[in-house]
Design an enzyme around this catalytic site. Structure first.
Site, PDB file in Angstrom:
ATOM      1  N   LYS A   1       0.739  -1.146   0.104  1.00  0.00           N
ATOM      2  CA  LYS A   1      -0.047   0.158   0.069  1.00  0.00           C
ATOM      3  C   LYS A   1       0.692   1.194  -0.127  1.00  0.00           C
ATOM      4  O   LYS A   1       0.659   2.168  -0.769  1.00  0.00           O
ATOM      5  CB  LYS A   1      -0.918  -0.111   1.177  1.00  0.00           C
ATOM      6  CG  LYS A   1      -1.542   1.433   1.552  1.00  0.00           C
ATOM      7  CD  LYS A   1      -2.354   1.376   2.738  1.00  0.00           C
ATOM      8  CE  LYS A   1      -1.737   1.519   4.076  1.00  0.00           C
ATOM      9  NZ  LYS A   1      -1.530   3.041   4.146  1.00  0.00           N
ATOM     10  N   ASN A   2       1.983   1.506   0.787  1.00  0.00           N
ATOM     11  CA  ASN A   2       2.589   2.515   0.975  1.00  0.00           C
ATOM     12  C   ASN A   2       3.891   2.623  -0.107  1.00  0.00           C
ATOM     13  O   ASN A   2       4.474   3.575   0.039  1.00  0.00           O
ATOM     14  CB  ASN A   2       3.356   2.480   2.267  1.00  0.00           C
ATOM     15  CG  ASN A   2       2.359   2.754   3.440  1.00  0.00           C
ATOM     16  OD1 ASN A   2       1.306   2.993   3.188  1.00  0.00           O
ATOM     17  ND2 ASN A   2       2.697   2.520   4.728  1.00  0.00           N
TER      18      ASN A   2
ATOM     19  N   CYS B   1      -4.499  12.911  12.787  1.00  0.00           N
ATOM     20  CA  CYS B   1      -5.216  11.658  12.748  1.00  0.00           C
ATOM     21  C   CYS B   1      -5.098  11.079  13.955  1.00  0.00           C
ATOM     22  O   CYS B   1      -4.467  11.491  14.943  1.00  0.00           O
ATOM     23  CB  CYS B   1      -4.926  10.755  11.574  1.00  0.00           C
ATOM     24  SG  CYS B   1      -3.123  10.260  11.732  1.00  0.00           S
TER      25      CYS B   1
ATOM     26  N   ARG C   1       0.735  14.890  12.882  1.00  0.00           N
ATOM     27  CA  ARG C   1       1.425  14.739  11.568  1.00  0.00           C
ATOM     28  C   ARG C   1       1.568  16.170  11.000  1.00  0.00           C
ATOM     29  O   ARG C   1       0.903  16.681  10.151  1.00  0.00           O
ATOM     30  CB  ARG C   1       0.192  14.061  10.863  1.00  0.00           C
ATOM     31  CG  ARG C   1      -0.220  12.789  11.563  1.00  0.00           C
ATOM     32  CD  ARG C   1       0.834  11.408  11.629  1.00  0.00           C
ATOM     33  NE  ARG C   1       1.084  11.016  10.392  1.00  0.00           N
ATOM     34  CZ  ARG C   1       0.305   9.912   9.616  1.00  0.00           C
ATOM     35  NH1 ARG C   1      -0.740   9.634  10.308  1.00  0.00           N
ATOM     36  NH2 ARG C   1       0.956   9.359   8.782  1.00  0.00           N
TER      37      ARG C   1
ATOM     38  N   ASP D   1       4.828   0.434  11.950  1.00  0.00           N
ATOM     39  CA  ASP D   1       3.392  -0.061  11.219  1.00  0.00           C
ATOM     40  C   ASP D   1       3.276  -1.511  11.611  1.00  0.00           C
ATOM     41  O   ASP D   1       2.364  -2.077  11.429  1.00  0.00           O
ATOM     42  CB  ASP D   1       3.637   0.115   9.760  1.00  0.00           C
ATOM     43  CG  ASP D   1       3.339   1.531   9.491  1.00  0.00           C
ATOM     44  OD1 ASP D   1       3.570   1.777   8.171  1.00  0.00           O
ATOM     45  OD2 ASP D   1       2.989   2.415  10.185  1.00  0.00           O
TER      46      ASP D   1
ATOM     47  N   ARG E   1      -8.687  -0.152   4.753  1.00  0.00           N
ATOM     48  CA  ARG E   1      -7.769   0.602   4.142  1.00  0.00           C
ATOM     49  C   ARG E   1      -6.524   0.063   3.615  1.00  0.00           C
ATOM     50  O   ARG E   1      -5.786   0.506   2.609  1.00  0.00           O
ATOM     51  CB  ARG E   1      -7.395   1.811   5.204  1.00  0.00           C
ATOM     52  CG  ARG E   1      -8.793   2.511   5.527  1.00  0.00           C
ATOM     53  CD  ARG E   1      -8.193   3.806   6.173  1.00  0.00           C
ATOM     54  NE  ARG E   1      -7.182   4.589   5.521  1.00  0.00           N
ATOM     55  CZ  ARG E   1      -6.601   5.798   6.001  1.00  0.00           C
ATOM     56  NH1 ARG E   1      -7.117   6.300   7.116  1.00  0.00           N
ATOM     57  NH2 ARG E   1      -5.911   6.370   5.418  1.00  0.00           N
TER      58      ARG E   1
HETATM   59  C1  EPZ Z   1       4.459   7.152   6.234  1.00  0.00           C
HETATM   60  O1  EPZ Z   1       3.799   8.101   6.846  1.00  0.00           O
HETATM   61  C2  EPZ Z   1       3.426   5.853   6.097  1.00  0.00           C
HETATM   62  N1  EPZ Z   1       2.439   6.091   5.246  1.00  0.00           N
HETATM   63  C3  EPZ Z   1       3.056   5.398   7.660  1.00  0.00           C
HETATM   64  O2  EPZ Z   1       2.207   4.262   7.648  1.00  0.00           O
HETATM   65  C4  EPZ Z   1       4.249   5.192   8.450  1.00  0.00           C
HETATM   66  O3  EPZ Z   1       3.734   4.907   9.897  1.00  0.00           O
HETATM   67  C5  EPZ Z   1       5.270   6.360   8.389  1.00  0.00           C
HETATM   68  O4  EPZ Z   1       5.590   6.948   7.138  1.00  0.00           O
HETATM   69  C6  EPZ Z   1       6.526   6.157   9.255  1.00  0.00           C
HETATM   70  O5  EPZ Z   1       7.053   4.841   8.612  1.00  0.00           O
HETATM   71  C7  EPZ Z   1       2.631   5.785   3.989  1.00  0.00           C
HETATM   72  O6  EPZ Z   1       3.646   5.652   3.628  1.00  0.00           O
HETATM   73  C8  EPZ Z   1       1.432   6.127   3.229  1.00  0.00           C
HETATM   74  P1  EPZ Z   1       6.434  10.292   8.390  1.00  0.00           P
HETATM   75  P2  EPZ Z   1       4.302   9.656   6.935  1.00  0.00           P
HETATM   76  O7  EPZ Z   1       6.546  11.683   7.553  1.00  0.00           O
HETATM   77  O8  EPZ Z   1       5.060   9.617   5.649  1.00  0.00           O
HETATM   78  C9  EPZ Z   1       7.126  13.631  11.589  1.00  0.00           C
HETATM   79  C10 EPZ Z   1       0.162   3.047   7.741  1.00  0.00           C
HETATM   80  O9  EPZ Z   1      -0.287   2.603   8.662  1.00  0.00           O
HETATM   81  N2  EPZ Z   1       7.041  14.730  10.548  1.00  0.00           N
HETATM   82  O10 EPZ Z   1       7.683   9.220   8.121  1.00  0.00           O
HETATM   83  O11 EPZ Z   1       3.299  10.385   6.985  1.00  0.00           O
HETATM   84  C11 EPZ Z   1       5.740  12.699  12.038  1.00  0.00           C
HETATM   85  O12 EPZ Z   1       4.790  13.562  12.704  1.00  0.00           O
HETATM   86  C12 EPZ Z   1       0.894   4.378   7.780  1.00  0.00           C
HETATM   87  O13 EPZ Z   1       0.299   2.615   6.318  1.00  0.00           O
HETATM   88  C13 EPZ Z   1       7.194  16.000  10.861  1.00  0.00           C
HETATM   89  O14 EPZ Z   1       7.405  16.336  12.190  1.00  0.00           O
HETATM   90  O15 EPZ Z   1       5.370   9.408   8.190  1.00  0.00           O
HETATM   91  C14 EPZ Z   1       6.359  11.668  12.740  1.00  0.00           C
HETATM   92  O16 EPZ Z   1       6.436  11.870  13.856  1.00  0.00           O
HETATM   93  C15 EPZ Z   1       0.899   5.246   9.175  1.00  0.00           C
HETATM   94  N3  EPZ Z   1       7.022  16.787  10.088  1.00  0.00           N
HETATM   95  C16 EPZ Z   1       7.508  11.392  11.856  1.00  0.00           C
HETATM   96  O17 EPZ Z   1       8.067  12.789  11.203  1.00  0.00           O
HETATM   97  C17 EPZ Z   1       7.065  16.667   8.723  1.00  0.00           C
HETATM   98  O18 EPZ Z   1       6.672  17.616   7.857  1.00  0.00           O
HETATM   99  C18 EPZ Z   1       7.600  10.253  10.805  1.00  0.00           C
HETATM  100  O19 EPZ Z   1       6.535  10.667  10.102  1.00  0.00           O
HETATM  101  C19 EPZ Z   1       6.666  15.226   8.227  1.00  0.00           C
HETATM  102  C20 EPZ Z   1       6.583  14.176   9.415  1.00  0.00           C
END
Ligand code: EPZ
Length: 429
Positions: free
Chosen positions: A22-23, A126, A131, A316, A408
């Site tokens: 999915k990701n 969420c 996020r 995840d 999802r």
């Molecule tokens: C991706 O989300 C995945 N989603 C998530 O999977 C996964 O948990 C996550 O990466 C971490 O591996 C998809 O790929 C569609 P991040 P993403 O940006 O990109 C902080 C699932 O269940 N951050 O790597 O949104 C954020 O708050 C989902 O399939 C900032 O601070 O995650 C988090 O604490 C859930 N500022 C950390 O970084 C930003 O601008 C990592 O988030 C962006 C992120």
């Protein structure tokens, strides 16, 4: 709303085909915005999130057609999608769609790179955390875009096109890496993304972009170098297997007991998960098409794990591991370092009899207490599947409400599990 009933206590034996990731499928669909030609993706999982993103891309004028299954195509081999973004008719991604799925925010990069303008709703928080998107916006500005926030929308423009830059991420972000990597493919000059995410899904998207004519090097490392090109062309790409789904079913077998072969996947995508399962006493043997997972009577041992960016233990799979560890003999420690609120499954597992105490970012799972079936509520995608895992091992019936969360990210979950002997069915209300 649909519910799922599981009657626990049945061992799992047989084979489970793993779907496309999915990701990876979500950013790959978005990458289709970068070219006027056709991008053909195979092994795309049939998921609610994929259908929602297809609708969002349709809003921009992208035509997505699903190619029928060809004769002889392996069962469960996902679907083939053709993405045609010849004309982008609208560079706005509206709140009512973006708020439903955070990854749709990532269209910001390709829209800006291809059209020089984008108006994308902030994704909002969420269940698992606030996020923020600061890493995306700072990165876009570094590439020369003007970025402002107005009435809950990010309004970005780059009239003269994006210019390559060095961007160093203060923390690893999968989404920001995807988005800025895609934008940089059409920027003038070279872009370096430092402290970039190394998740296999990022590697898969980078490899697809190179097939489309991008010039990306350092793939799979924390430093991606992208030399901008004039335009990208069409390509054909197969979505890599879903490592989170693979880890999830491995934990389901470990919880229920039995022996299952996971096919259409690669053990090398989830070394950190396999290492934890083996430490817990689960047998995991790589095969040439995936892996064989078994636990026949051996007691589960408690483990101490912290989630972290790839290649460490994936956040995840955290909820799924917690469900499994409720069955271990002793106390386990699970620390969640990525999201500030990813323990929503704890109170639902407690309803099944699990003993879990929270202290800040660490959960202590007091294993060995018998689980008994109950009514529980899914709160987010991975939390809901942790309830399925617990339900497989619980005495009696577990009813999981709000299973739209499951739909999802898990394709054909009930049929994959019932084919291995689980007593599970969907109750359409
Ligand atoms: C991706 O989300 C995945 N989603 C998530 O999977 C996964 O948990 C996550 O990466 C971490 O591996 C998809 O790929 C569609 P991040 P993403 O940006 O990109 C902080 C699932 O269940 N951050 O790597 O949104 C954020 O708050 C989902 O399939 C900032 O601070 O995650 C988090 O604490 C859930 N500022 C950390 O970084 C930003 O601008 C990592 O988030 C962006 C992120």
């Amino acid at each position: 709303m649909d519910r799922i009933r599981i009657t626990g206590g049945r061992r799992l034996n047989g084979r489970i085909p793993i779907s496309g990731a999915k990701n990876a499928a979500l950013p790959l669909l978005i990458a289709g915005l970068l070219t006027r030609d056709t991008l053909t993706l195979s092994n795309v999982p049939d998921l609610a999130d994929v259908r929602l993103l297809s609708r969002i891309l349709g809003n921009h004028g992208v035509d997505i057609t699903i190619a029928g299954k060809r004769a002889g195509q392996k069962a469960g081999a996902g679907q083939t999608l053709r993405i045609d973004a010849a004309e982008i008719v609208d560079t706005t991604a509206p709140y009512e769609l973006v708020s439903k799925m955070r990854a749709s925010f990532w269209v910001l990069g390709p829209l800006l790179a291809r059209c020089g303008a984008a108006r994308v709703s902030l994704p909002g928080g969420c269940a698992i955390g606030t996020r923020p998107v600061d890493l995306f916006l700072n990165g876009m500005k570094a590439l020369g875009a003007e970025v402002e926030i107005d009435a809950g929308y990010v309004i970005a423009s780059a009239k003269g096109g994006l210019k390559g830059a060095n961007i160093s991420f203060p923390k690893v972000s999968v989404g920001a890496t995807h988005t800025l990597m895609m934008a940089a493919t059409l920027a003038e000059g070279q872009t370096r993304l430092i402290n970039a995410a190394c998740e296999p899904e990022v590697t898969d998207v980078a490899e697809c972009l190179n097939k489309m004519g991008a010039k990306i090097s350092g793939i799979g490392t924390p430093e991606l170098i992208i030399d901008g090109v004039e335009a990208l062309h069409g390509a054909r790409h197969t979505v890599l297997p879903d490592r989170i789904e693979t880890g999830t079913y491995a934990m389901a077998v470990a919880a229920a007991g039995g022996e299952v072969t996971l096919t259409g996947t690669r053990a090398s995508l989830l070394d950190s998960v396999i290492e934890v399962l083996q430490r817990a006493g689960v047998t995991v043997e790589p095969t040439n098409d995936g892996m064989r997972v078994s636990r026949n009577g051996a007691a589960l041992k408690p483990v101490k794990v912290s989630t972290a960016p790839y290649p460490k233990f994936p956040t995840d799979c955290q909820a799924q591991l917690m469900a499994l560890m409720t069955l271990a003999e002793g106390d386990s420690q699970i620390q969640e370092t990525i999201f500030e609120n990813r323990f929503m499954h704890v109170q639902e597992l407690a309803r099944l009899g699990a003993g879990i105490t929270l202290d800040g970012d660490t959960a202590t799972v007091h294993g060995g207490r018998p689980l008994t079936g109950a009514q529980v509520m899914a709160t987010d995608l991975r939390a809901s599947v942790s309830l399925v895992i617990a339900g497989l091992a619980a005495e009696g019936d577990t009813i999981i409400n709000r299973v739209y969360h499951l739909d999802r990210g898990f394709e054909n979950l009930e049929s994959k599990l019932s084919a291995c002997g689980a007593d599970i069915e969907r109750l359409s209300s």
